[in-house]
Design a protein around this motif. Sequence first.
Motif, PDB file in Angstrom:
ATOM      1  N   LEU A   1       0.733  -1.393   0.048  1.00 27.07           N
ATOM      2  CA  LEU A   1       0.042   0.040  -0.075  1.00 27.07           C
ATOM      3  C   LEU A   1       1.100   1.259   0.084  1.00 27.07           C
ATOM      4  O   LEU A   1       1.784   1.424   0.886  1.00 27.07           O
ATOM      5  N   ALA A   2       0.695   2.194  -0.809  1.00 24.36           N
ATOM      6  CA  ALA A   2       1.499   3.409  -1.057  1.00 24.36           C
ATOM      7  C   ALA A   2       0.730   4.573  -0.976  1.00 24.36           C
ATOM      8  O   ALA A   2       0.108   4.925  -2.138  1.00 24.36           O
ATOM      9  N   PRO A   3       0.259   5.306  -0.006  1.00 21.31           N
ATOM     10  CA  PRO A   3      -0.395   6.460   0.125  1.00 21.31           C
ATOM     11  C   PRO A   3       0.206   7.691  -0.194  1.00 21.31           C
ATOM     12  O   PRO A   3       1.515   7.999   0.000  1.00 21.31           O
ATOM     13  N   VAL A   4      -0.243   8.484  -1.087  1.00 17.28           N
ATOM     14  CA  VAL A   4       0.232   9.943  -1.287  1.00 17.28           C
ATOM     15  C   VAL A   4      -0.514  11.123  -1.244  1.00 17.28           C
ATOM     16  O   VAL A   4      -1.677  10.905  -1.595  1.00 17.28           O
ATOM     17  N   SER A   5       0.044  11.987  -0.876  1.00 17.71           N
ATOM     18  CA  SER A   5      -0.837  13.386  -0.715  1.00 17.71           C
ATOM     19  C   SER A   5      -0.362  14.467  -1.470  1.00 17.71           C
ATOM     20  O   SER A   5       0.810  14.722  -1.724  1.00 17.71           O
ATOM     21  N   GLU A   6      -1.261  14.954  -2.224  1.00 16.62           N
ATOM     22  CA  GLU A   6      -1.233  16.018  -3.081  1.00 16.62           C
ATOM     23  C   GLU A   6      -1.570  17.530  -2.618  1.00 16.62           C
ATOM     24  O   GLU A   6      -2.732  17.743  -2.414  1.00 16.62           O
ATOM     25  N   SER A   7      -0.823  18.521  -2.788  1.00 17.43           N
ATOM     26  CA  SER A   7      -1.076  19.823  -2.098  1.00 17.43           C
ATOM     27  C   SER A   7      -2.100  20.508  -3.188  1.00 17.43           C
ATOM     28  O   SER A   7      -2.100  20.372  -4.145  1.00 17.43           O
ATOM     29  N   PRO A   8      -2.731  21.475  -2.445  1.00 22.24           N
ATOM     30  CA  PRO A   8      -3.717  22.226  -3.177  1.00 22.24           C
ATOM     31  C   PRO A   8      -2.690  22.993  -4.001  1.00 22.24           C
ATOM     32  O   PRO A   8      -1.689  23.267  -3.846  1.00 22.24           O
TER      33      PRO A   8
END
Length: 473
Positions: free
Chosen positions: A203-210
């Motif tokens: 599992l590889a979660p990634v967060s993308e900035s606004p």
Amino acid sequence: MARRTGRGAVVWRAVERSAVVGAVLCVASAVLPGQVAVAAPSVPSYAFADDVRSAPAATGTTGAARLLPGATYRSSLQDEEKAYYRLELDGTSNVYVSVTAIPRAGATLSAGDGISVSVQDADSTTCSSDSVTVGTARSPQPLTAWGARELLPGKGLCQKAGTYYVVVEHTGSGSGGDSGSGSGSGEEETDLSAADRPWDLELAPVSESPLAKAAATSVPEAWDSATPTPPGDEPVAVRGGAGFTEAAAVEQGVRSDEIVPGQTLFYKVPVDWGRQLSATVDLGSADKTSGYVVDALDLTLYNPVRATVKETGTGYGGSQKSVSLPPVPPVRYANRYAPTDPTKSLRFAGSYYLVVHLAAQVAESFGEGPYGLTLRVRLGGSTQAGPGYARQSTPRGFFDVGVPDPEPSAGAGAGSADASGDDPSGGDPAMKAVAVGGIGIGSALLMVLGVWTLTARRRAAAQMRVNAQNPTA
């Protein structure tokens, strides 16, 4: 060579690397510069990240392990069970979670066997869902699906900060049994029931900035949809990786590799804003041409968050075959507002993955190989300015192209260099030990040589003084 799963795979890779290290140290002084022969690849286990964390699967939301964006997790999925994981999200960032399931080598699968992935909020509202199956080839291979919590204008669901859940479920017949053919791809485990053979998960979660300021939401309709001519350069040898985190870095041009039945090879291509990726894979001929395998060769393109962009495949009858991805649009931030894929998935700059799989059944009809593989990559379009993120993504720089990784040579192993390109060991603990040990041994030898030289000089000087004091007739 037997293919092992679970902890056994880690030990087995360590043994292989130790053997290679010993061989290198023994013959290094006798090897002259020049072209190095490429050894035929075996069928390795899926390569998890070196810094992978453990995330035990929960059978419900209570007690679900928390996933942090930027980290990579290892878990497992039991037959006929759902696996739950927890996310704590803010109200400004987009979060994507890819899930790669690894069916056990040698398993008998049906065409519908696969996984489904969904992201749900605390009120059981589904924010997104995706699924993937093995397909008609029924060849065990890594299967990747993804989920997301996206903050899009006009979308009223899943827009608030709070607790969300990633739900992974096995789909299909769940037979999971052994094929019985062996095919050199795994150990038999006929004494275990299907429920005792879980699939490993990554599992590889990634967060993308606004964005720092609002951008256009209209998707450009015009783009060059003509099929590009594949590059015809002289091939450069490379070794594909055994997982996303070990994907071999390649750029525009032609690369040569080898593949054996049942193997999956991973490559990554840096694609900037405005660029248009195309790829072709050529499979070499076999020693015989009797028989035919349906869906023998698969080529899949994934975006940086490991969402499927496009896939294609072909059968194999022993003669050389070539397969190309259909043309896809350039990478643009506004593509996320498109109604369908592949345009919708081409929303990020970053590393795009080309994943090649050769069905295990090819060995039964045409032999265990290895088979020659040629990868042709072209980048069209022109680089454009990025959308202007308000802050860094997690992990940092994930949606930037930046300086590409050095391409590993065929003899160096897949993905052997780290992001900076300065570490010759490529993050492999065994190879780091070799590098450090080599430096230490070299330094020690220099010190011994220096002491020996100094001692010799002093002895010579002393002898000269003695001779001067006691001259001979």
